[in-house]
Write an enzyme that holds these catalytic residues in place. Structure first.
Site, PDB file in Angstrom:
ATOM      1  N   CYS A  44       0.793  -1.196   0.078  1.00  0.00           N
ATOM      2  CA  CYS A  44       0.109  -0.026  -0.018  1.00  0.00           C
ATOM      3  C   CYS A  44       0.967   1.368  -0.061  1.00  0.00           C
ATOM      4  O   CYS A  44       1.462   1.700  -0.939  1.00  0.00           O
ATOM      5  CB  CYS A  44      -1.024  -0.058   1.251  1.00  0.00           C
ATOM      6  SG  CYS A  44      -2.513   0.370   0.968  1.00  0.00           S
ATOM      7  N   HIS A  69      -3.555  -5.219   1.208  1.00  0.00           N
ATOM      8  CA  HIS A  69      -2.900  -4.936   2.605  1.00  0.00           C
ATOM      9  C   HIS A  69      -3.460  -5.881   3.624  1.00  0.00           C
ATOM     10  O   HIS A  69      -4.154  -6.892   3.569  1.00  0.00           O
ATOM     11  CB  HIS A  69      -3.375  -3.657   2.935  1.00  0.00           C
ATOM     12  CG  HIS A  69      -4.900  -3.328   3.252  1.00  0.00           C
ATOM     13  ND1 HIS A  69      -5.427  -2.095   2.954  1.00  0.00           N
ATOM     14  CD2 HIS A  69      -5.774  -4.187   3.643  1.00  0.00           C
ATOM     15  CE1 HIS A  69      -6.977  -2.268   3.241  1.00  0.00           C
ATOM     16  NE2 HIS A  69      -7.136  -3.549   3.718  1.00  0.00           N
TER      17      HIS A  69
END
Lengths: 445, 240
Positions: free
Chosen positions: B93, B189
């Site tokens: 991310c 994530h």
């Protein structure tokens, strides 16, 4: 005419929803607002004295309901969205439900629980006199993006209501920073002593470890849980403010006892986080000038709403149901389970519908490892994302069974388990689980 | 045998469940009798890259990334050397965005590490979804959850996988993440690794081989992991 039509339609849909045994709903309000866009504005303007909104990640429903009961104990007529439908349409539903069919609202006060993202949609319709900010934790990041965005959205709402007085959790650096940055007048509440073992609290995943004003890492004299505690910035003058409403003498055995402004209170509820709910409601009512002579009775009579440490007796077996929908809340739940020293079984129900947050990665921010000390005999993972929950257990070295069907999971553990069952659910699983347990308690299954 | 995992700036870059990736790597090493040490680095810590076997760079909010970016300038050279010498990196991310040259968000530009010649720009909306990838590394798909405002453009680099369901790097070219030497950058994530044990073991194997020469990684019982993986694949690729 449109107004009457709007109220009529809304009331009819509420009645229909209740007849179908549905949870507090937002659809009636949505239709009402479609028919008459000024419906909420019109009804809210009829509130004779104060409008309170309760906002923040955790504790909204309990705080709002306690506040509502406190105001009623002062003899006030109060509008309240007690069922917890806390987005714009749910709020419209609550107002319309309290109005007469001709659109007259007989209310001294309104207590409105409001979702963080909905405040900016509601404030064009009414400006609250007071807003309680309970806390800001990571929650449903798939909806809000990130906690910085949540704070920005709340600032945007407050910019529309610059005179709204904030009642803010002083122990939460994020809430205090938000209050300061908003420029709104504010008072604070907090817990002015170290209550629980801080060893765990210091390790929890936290938001806001850095000063919102200057970026330095905040230092703590002590933690309560998550980022709540007594903090100060080593670089600038940001620190926990002097608390306007401070709790001391907190005891957590067999319910909660605590002292505020020299007054001693008791409540049957469990869980340290309830200290904040009580305190926030108290601080809001006191800030608005109520003396709260009967607050002790309010707490004694307070019935937790469905699914907040709700207890059931199913054929002599003890079942506790509780909501656990984000890391801070879940870690508090684990603490509450650890307070019970007897053997037990545990079901965790995880759904991923829109209201839960489609992203369940937060499960990995919860300290499930602490369950090793909880004397749990059987762990069951349930709900739509039971497999994810089982996996999380596995990596905490906990072996669990998967039973996606909550009813089956409960029935099995009630008959075959220790006789002491905890069911922890996230949002959309809660209401159905509550209904299942109610039926079992009444022997209808 | 021991692997050392360096977790960079967890106090800033820990947006959502990144801890799951650490737990997963540590457990899968321990279950095989291999020691694992996790070193957490704060912004002011000095990092000895030669001591690290795997680096995890997690996700953070835009504001937090800005704080990290200022610090990254000081470790840029060491980080690039580590990567060029085959060091294993998992960047998620925000961490993935920081691997590139820059992240342009409106008027502000965050300078990245420049490990790979890619860049990110803020889009109009956030890309939020469950996601399923097919990677060339494994037959088993990679599953996860993405939530990002940035659009990343990787040019001719190899993506981590092709998007079967979800958005990926930029919602246009069907690519997700990046594979460069032993670096994996991705928008998936939080608990990326627990539901993708094949990916976790790939990172562990690469790091072990680099440190100790060819190491045999015993198989584990991945019934639960695979069940969770299959569930996501089935739900999000077969319903569409």
């Amino acid at each position: 005419m449109r107004k009457m039509l709007a109220i009529g339609a809304t009331k009819f849909l509420i009645w229909l929803g209740q007849a179908m045994n549905k949870q507090g709903s937002s659809t009636p309000g949505k239709i009402g607002l479609k028919i008459y866009p000024d419906l909420l504005k019109d009804l809210a303007a009829q509130v004779r004295e104060d409008i309170f909104v309760v906002c923040g990640t955790n504790g909204k429903t309990t705080t709002n309901n306690l506040l509502c009961e406190a105001l009623r104990s002062e003899g006030k007529e109060v509008v309240c969205n007690s069922a917890g439908a806390n987005m714009l349409y749910g709020i419209v539903t609550a107002f319309a439900a309290s109005a007469s069919i001709s659109g007259k609202l007989n209310a001294d006060c309104a207590c409105i629980e409001i979702d963080e993202a909905s405040a900016r949609r509601a404030f064009p319709h009414f400006k609250p006199n007071y807003m309680v900010l309970t806390n800001l934790f990571r929650d449903q990041l798939d909806r809000y993006g990130e906690i910085d965005i949540t704070m920005d959205v709340l600032k945007e709402a407050l910019a529309m209501a610059p005179n709204t007085k904030l009642i803010v959790n002083g122990d939460d650096p994020l809430s205090v920073a938000l209050a300061k940055q908003s420029g709104n007048p504010f008072v604070t509440f907090g817990v002015d002593e170290q209550v629980i073992d801080a060893k765990h609290a210091a390790k929890e995943t936290k938001e806001g470890r850095f000063c919102q004003m200057c970026g330095a890492q905040l230092q703590y004299d002590y933690y309560h849980y998550s980022q709540l505690g007594k903090y100060h910035c080593p670089k600038c003058d940001f620190a926990r403010p002097k608390l306007d409403y401070a709790v001391t003498n907190v005891h957590l055995d067999r319910g909660i006892s605590l002292r505020i402004e020299g007054r001693q209170f008791r409540i049957k509820s469990h869980g340290f986080y309830n200290v904040y709910n009580i305190l926030a409601a108290y601080a809001a009512a006191r800030t608005a000038g109520f003396y709260l002579e009967r607050f002790d009775q309010v707490l004694r009579r307070h019935k937790t709403q469905s699914g907040r440490m709700e207890m059931f007796d199913i054929g002599g077996r003890h079942v506790v149901l509780n909501l656990a929908k984000n890391p801070a809340g879940f870690n508090q739940n684990i603490s509450a389970v650890l307070e019970d020293k007897s053997p037990k079984d545990l079901i965790v129900v995880i759904n991923d519908k829109a209201q839960d947050g489609k992203d369940i990665s937060w499960l990995w921010d919860v300290d499930f490892e602490r369950f090793h000390d909880a004397r749990v005999q059987t762990f069951v993972a349930s709900g739509i994302r039971a497999l994810d929950m089982q996996l999380r257990f596995k990596y905490a070295n906990i072996s669990s069974k998967v039973e996606e069907d909550v009813t089956k999971a409960i029935e099995r553990l009630v008959t075959e388990g220790t006789g002491n069952l905890y069911v922890l659910c996230n949002y959309t699983a809660l209401y159905n689980t509550h209904l299942i347990l109610k039926k079992l308690e009444e022997g209808k299954v | 045998m021991k692997l050392t995992i360096g977790h960079l700036y967890p106090e800033l870059l820990n947006l959502y469940g990144d801890r799951g990736n650490i737990i997963c790597m540590v457990q899968r090493l321990r279950w095989r009798g291999i020691d694992a040490e996790v070193k957490e680095f704060d912004l002011n810590d000095k990092i000895d890259f030669s001591k690290l076997d795997i680096i995890l760079l997690g996700g953070g909010s835009d504001r937090e990334q800005l704080l990290v970016c200022n610090r990254l300038k000081r470790i840029k050279k060491d980080f690039i050397d580590y990567v060029e010498q085959g060091g294993v990196v998992l960047a998620i991310c925000g961490g993935y965005q920081l691997l590139g040259n820059y992240y342009k968000m409106g008027d502000e530009t965050i300078e990245g590490l420049g490990v790979v010649n890619i860049h990110t720009e803020r889009g109009d909306s956030r890309l939020i979804s469950n996601i399923v990838l097919q990677s060339e590394l494994f037959p088993l798909p990679i599953v996860g959850f993405e939530n990002h405002g940035g659009r990343t453009f990787i040019g001719d680099y190899q993506p981590l996988g092709k998007v079967l369901s979800g958005h990926g790097n930029n919602n246009k070219d069907k690519g997700e993440g990046i594979l460069y030497k032993n670096v994996i950058g991705t928008y998936l994530h939080g608990p990326l690794l627990p539901k993708n044990p094949h990916l976790c073991d790939y990172l562990l194997q690469t790091a072990l081989n680099r440190r100790f020469g060819k190491v045999d990684l015993p198989e584990l019982d991945d019934k639960d992991e695979l069940a969770a993986n299959h569930y996501i694949v089935k739900r999000f690729t077969q319903s569409e």
